[in-house]
Design a protein around this motif. Sequence first.
Motif, short mmCIF file in Angstrom:
data_model
loop_
_atom_site.label_atom_id
_atom_site.label_comp_id
_atom_site.label_asym_id
_atom_site.label_seq_id
_atom_site.Cartn_x
_atom_site.Cartn_y
_atom_site.Cartn_z
N CYS A 106 95.34 22.65 33.56
CA CYS A 106 94.88 23.45 32.44
C CYS A 106 95.44 24.87 32.53
O CYS A 106 96.35 25.24 31.81
CB CYS A 106 93.35 23.46 32.40
SG CYS A 106 92.64 24.52 31.14
N CYS B 281 89.49 22.51 29.03
CA CYS B 281 89.63 21.22 29.72
C CYS B 281 88.28 20.65 30.13
O CYS B 281 88.22 19.54 30.65
CB CYS B 281 90.53 21.38 30.96
SG CYS B 281 89.77 22.34 32.27
N CYS C 272 91.46 29.40 34.31
CA CYS C 272 91.00 28.09 34.78
C CYS C 272 91.84 27.70 35.98
O CYS C 272 93.07 27.69 35.91
CB CYS C 272 91.14 27.05 33.66
SG CYS C 272 90.68 25.39 34.18
N CYS D 199 85.11 25.52 31.71
CA CYS D 199 86.27 25.87 30.90
C CYS D 199 86.17 25.14 29.56
O CYS D 199 86.08 23.92 29.54
CB CYS D 199 87.54 25.47 31.65
SG CYS D 199 89.03 25.59 30.66
N SER E 150 85.49 25.21 36.49
CA SER E 150 86.84 25.61 36.91
C SER E 150 87.28 26.95 36.34
O SER E 150 88.36 27.42 36.65
CB SER E 150 87.84 24.52 36.51
OG SER E 150 87.77 24.31 35.10
ZN LIG Z 1 90.54 24.46 32.04
#
Ligand SMILES: [Zn+2]
Length: 355
Positions: A111, A81, A106, A78, A90
């Motif tokens: 996040c 984050c 995500c 991601c 994620s």
């Molecule tokens: Zn994220």
Amino acid sequence: MAVSSSSSSSVHQVASQSLWSTVNPKTMPHLVSFSGLKQVVDNTFETPKVRVLKQKMELLGISLENSCLPGQYHNLFCPKCKGGQLKERSLSFHIISDGEFAMWRCFRVECGWAGQSFADDKDLYSGDCANAKSYRQIAEESLGLEPLGAKLVAYFRERLISEKTLRRNAVRQLSDNKAVIAFTYKQNGLLVGCKYRTIEKRFWQGKGTEKILYGIDDIGQASEIIIVEGEIDKLSLEEAGFQNCVSVPVGAPGKVSSKDLPPIEKDTAFQYLWNCKEYLDKAVRIILATDNDPPGQALAEELARRLGRERCWRVLWPKKDEFNYFKDANEVLKYMGADALKKIVDDAEPYTNAN
Ligand SMILES: [Zn+2]
């Protein structure tokens, strides 16, 4: 056309182990046609639509690497984050099978970045959105999953797994082969993996599935958890009243390793544990209910040495007859019933190394 290398990246083959047979996608075209292999053969991956999507994603910082086939989910990094402290992959990312649009979310609660982008020049939409449900539906449909039909419901009924339990765990089937069970792996409600199983007990799994425990959302708030060795054992424990249960995603090791524990990043066979560490850390009591055979015992030991023996307990499967013991949770459920299974789990004993 690099069909073979593409197909091996789109269907992760399970390592050959006693109960697990390796599935060669090329010899089972009817089983894998949903997965994007057909599109690889048709070269859809190279279509202008997918190229446009790829460029748009790069602008957003989403790196598609080389493996983003339409019709599959992918676990990517991601860009918002960066996967948090554990650097998880994620971002659940998906290009629908006709290449029309891409969507992502995500799964880290902190996040939750989500959005979608179209291959033609419709407005790019990106940001927090409340359409997790439609993401879920689209991702499942695009993977070729559908609700269980009568045949597989009957298969589970024979194993005393109810439709209610199957629904709650989002157990699905392949729409183009209704004899294949699809165990959906979810995290925070999002599809992050899928494992397939034929009635003849052949298994294979979507890429990434080996990285997470099955049922992880069920132990988010649990201080006491149960770990089993198969998806059907998790469903069996639910019939006995335990939802706070997860299954390991891959088979048991042949034997306990004689070596010291490897560092986390090298502990590849148990990445699923480390990836779920935040969840497992909350547990004060962990009941190991692995199979009653040498690989199952080895798995319990490998889990205990990683989770800390002092918080581990062990289910002792009862005798079936004069010579044999019950093998796992589903066998106990089938032959002894839900109440007996509950009692056996309640009677788990402090873990001691049996080896
Ligand atoms: Zn994220």
